[in-house]
Design an enzyme around this catalytic site. Structure first.
Site, short mmCIF file in Angstrom:
data_model
loop_
_atom_site.label_atom_id
_atom_site.label_comp_id
_atom_site.label_asym_id
_atom_site.label_seq_id
_atom_site.Cartn_x
_atom_site.Cartn_y
_atom_site.Cartn_z
N ARG A 1 33.14 29.48 50.56
CA ARG A 1 32.69 28.05 49.70
C ARG A 1 33.89 27.39 49.18
O ARG A 1 34.71 28.22 49.35
CB ARG A 1 32.11 29.06 49.18
N LYS B 1 31.44 42.10 54.99
CA LYS B 1 32.74 42.41 55.46
C LYS B 1 33.13 43.34 56.43
O LYS B 1 34.26 43.50 56.29
CB LYS B 1 33.17 43.34 53.54
N GLU C 1 39.16 52.06 52.93
CA GLU C 1 40.24 50.87 53.54
C GLU C 1 41.34 52.18 53.05
O GLU C 1 40.66 52.50 51.88
CB GLU C 1 40.11 49.95 52.83
N HIS D 1 39.50 44.23 39.07
CA HIS D 1 39.56 43.24 40.49
C HIS D 1 38.54 41.57 40.11
O HIS D 1 38.56 41.58 41.43
CB HIS D 1 38.55 44.30 41.14
P1 ADP Z 1 35.14 41.20 46.16
O1 ADP Z 1 34.42 40.83 47.09
O2 ADP Z 1 34.32 42.03 45.07
O3 ADP Z 1 36.28 40.12 45.57
P2 ADP Z 1 37.86 42.05 46.90
O4 ADP Z 1 37.28 42.70 48.54
O5 ADP Z 1 38.27 40.45 47.34
O6 ADP Z 1 36.01 42.00 46.33
O7 ADP Z 1 38.64 42.88 46.32
C1 ADP Z 1 38.71 42.07 45.05
C2 ADP Z 1 40.22 43.02 44.30
O8 ADP Z 1 39.67 44.43 44.69
C3 ADP Z 1 40.97 42.53 44.98
O9 ADP Z 1 42.19 40.81 44.72
C4 ADP Z 1 42.23 43.96 44.87
O10 ADP Z 1 42.94 43.90 43.37
C5 ADP Z 1 41.49 44.22 44.97
N1 ADP Z 1 41.16 45.52 46.24
C6 ADP Z 1 40.62 45.23 47.22
N2 ADP Z 1 40.75 46.02 47.61
C7 ADP Z 1 42.06 46.50 48.19
C8 ADP Z 1 42.70 47.88 48.89
N3 ADP Z 1 42.67 48.14 50.16
N4 ADP Z 1 43.85 48.42 47.65
C9 ADP Z 1 43.86 48.28 46.20
N5 ADP Z 1 43.34 47.02 45.79
C10 ADP Z 1 41.83 46.15 46.62
#
Ligand code: ADP
Length: 503
Positions: free
Chosen positions: A293, A120, A202, A237
């Site tokens: 993917r 990431k 973040e 999430h």
């Molecule tokens: P993963 O790879 O574990 O799925 P992601 O980075 O894709 O993680 O994030 C998954 C979910 O987590 C997002 O759809 C959102 O709901 C929440 N999320 C991630 N980053 C943030 C952020 N900076 N602020 C608020 N919610 C977040």
């Protein structure tokens, strides 16, 4: 023109996605090979494939994550390509590399591309270099810098693992007092969960939407996008409802997101199918990550664009150039039916499918591997099926989804169908008032007390089940009650059966 000929495809996965990939491969005239663990010998994907190989014990580490065993199965069966599906090894560069080294085609991006995007932190750096906005944050979360960032931007902040995924490896930090300790704990957790302790931070957006862009890339360097999907409805999430197009998204914002995804895919040298995920706050959007993917929610894109994404993947893997997609139409919604108890914090459930009623009709697709008698074990992800509806507009797709969820019955395994029915039928969903907090804001107390199962409803369900199973109603009632080992309340044992709603 294809540069490589593909004849035999091995599918390195299980469940609904293995079956879904096998179907497309067969329609394309390929021979198919399934792999399976000791727990899956009687699974639908094994029966559906032309050939199948046992690759190890029930735990995923022994089978679906066992690279050597999968490559050996491919060699033995004469496979010339491997499709990884989603989850398991699908985003492991070492798997893509092993497949390539064995002289086979990996249906996905190159290992080095996957490695860059799977981390990431490096994906975030790539996005910045490609001029794609990222969530305000820091790529290196040294305690002092992180606390300074939080003081400037305001709490809460989110600590994320560079190697995280599937909603794991994230930690919200609410205040300065706990900042340093939280960073250290997050790093420790990341090290033990992913073998990589690097974390970054973040800003934690309060009420964002999750919107993602589907794209395809070929070996000639062509990149095409295929619209967006709104995946804001999540628990822990993790997505549970997705729809396309994203409601209330302006054309300007949509075009900007599609262009950003294209820039990113081009900068990464991406081939095959991928998804760029963004968080959207008002009119602003921020890059989150690329999933290198096929996504679980790919069918809603297929339905709107009238295409088969697995077929596109296989063609790209053979070296074909991508044709420009047709114009999208209408609206599509997907609900993930999980073996979980939505009334108890989405606790995982297991059981045997006593009866299954699959919805059908115009604009309805149900992707599942289940049949009556299927066993849902604790070894794997609890996705029982994906219900997808299409409509000429959102109102029609939504009405069809409510009707299809009413019709769906997976008796014997506690599942999320009843919960999702209430979500889709809710006023808030109707108004498309979407954010990643939707479930906690609207559905934290589900079901309401007036929805509890009455004895009359249990009797009605038992009578129906007894008809379906050819047993006495008293036995059906006992089976229904006992079906859920975790919690023996009859209401939960009914799974997705909706009779209690119709009394
Ligand atoms: P993963 O790879 O574990 O799925 P992601 O980075 O894709 O993680 O994030 C998954 C979910 O987590 C997002 O759809 C959102 O709901 C929440 N999320 C991630 N980053 C943030 C952020 N900076 N602020 C608020 N919610 C977040």
């Amino acid at each position: 023109m294809a540069r490589r000929k593909l004849k035999v495809l091995l599918v390195a996965n299980r469940g609904e996605i293995a079956l879904r990939i096998i179907r497309t491969a067969r329609a394309m005239g390929l021979r198919t090979v399934a792999v399976f663990s000791e727990a899956d010998a009687h699974s639908a994907h094994v029966a559906a494939a032309d050939d199948a190989r046992l690759i190890g014990g029930a735990p995923a580490a022994e089978s679906y994550l066992n690279i050597d065993s999968i490559i050996a199965a491919a060699r033995e069966t004469g496979a010339d390509a491997i499709h990884p599906g989603y989850g398991f090894l699908s985003e492991r560069p070492e798997f893509a590399r092993a497949v390539e080294q064995a002289g086979l085609i990996f249906v996905g991006p190159r290992a080095d591309v996957m490695a860059q995007l799977g981390d990431k932190i490096s994906a975030r750096k790539l996005a910045i270099a490609a001029g794609v906005p990222v969530v305000p944050g820091l790529e290196a979360a040294a305690p002092d810098a992180a606390c300074e960032f939080a003081a400037r931007e305001g709490f809460p902040i989110l600590v994320k693992a560079a190697a995280g995924g599937g909603g794991r490896g994230m930690r919200v930090v609410e205040s300065a007092e706990v900042c340093v300790a939280a960073l250290e704990a997050a790093s420790r957790e990341a090290l033990s969960a992913f073998g990589d302790g690097r974390v970054f931070i973040e800003k934690y957006l309060a009420r964002p939407r999750h919107i993602e862009v589907q794209f395809l890339g070929d070996e000639k360097g062509n990149i095409v996008t295929m619209g967006e999907r709104d995946c804001s409805i999540q628990r822990r999430h993790q997505k549970i409802v997705e729809e396309s197009p994203a409601p209330h998204l302006s054309n300007t914002a949509r075009d900007a997101m599609l262009a950003a995804a294209t820039r990113l895919a081009r900068a990464a040298g991406y081939t095959n199918a991928g998804t760029a995920e963004f968080l959207v706050d008002g009119d602003r959007f921020y890059f989150l990550e690329v999933n290198a993917r096929l996504q679980v929610e790919h069918p809603i894109t297929e339905i709107r664009f009238g295409c088969d994404l697995v077929e596109e993947q296989l063609k790209i893997a053979c070296g074909e150039e991508i044709a420009p997609p047709s114009a999208p139409r209408g609206c599509a919604i997907e609900c993930r039916i999980n073996a979980e108890d939505a009334s108890a914090g989405f606790r995982p459930a297991i059981g045997i499918v006593l009866d299954l009623r699959v919805p059908a009709g115009p604009g309805v697709r149900f992707d599942t591997h289940l049949a009556r008698g299927s066993e849902v074990t604790p070894f794997y992800d609890g996705l029982l099926g994906k219900l997808i509806t299409y409509g000429s507009d959102r109102k029609q797709a939504r009405a069809r989804m409510v009707a299809a969820l009413d019709e769906l019955a997976i008796l014997g395994v506690t599942n999320t169908a009843a919960f999702l029915r209430d979500v889709i039928a809710s006023e808030a969903f109707g108004a498309a008032d979407l954010s990643t907090r939707f479930i906690e804001e609207q559905f934290s107390h589900w079901p309401s007390e007036d929805q509890a199962l009455t004895e009359a409803a249990l009797i009605a369900a038992s009578l129906t089940a007894s008809g379906a199973l050819g047993i006495r109603p008293t036995e059906a009632a006992a089976q229904l009650t006992a079906a859920d080992g975790a919690d023996r309340s009859p209401w939960k044992a009914l799974g997705g059966f909706e009779l209690w709603k119709r009394q």
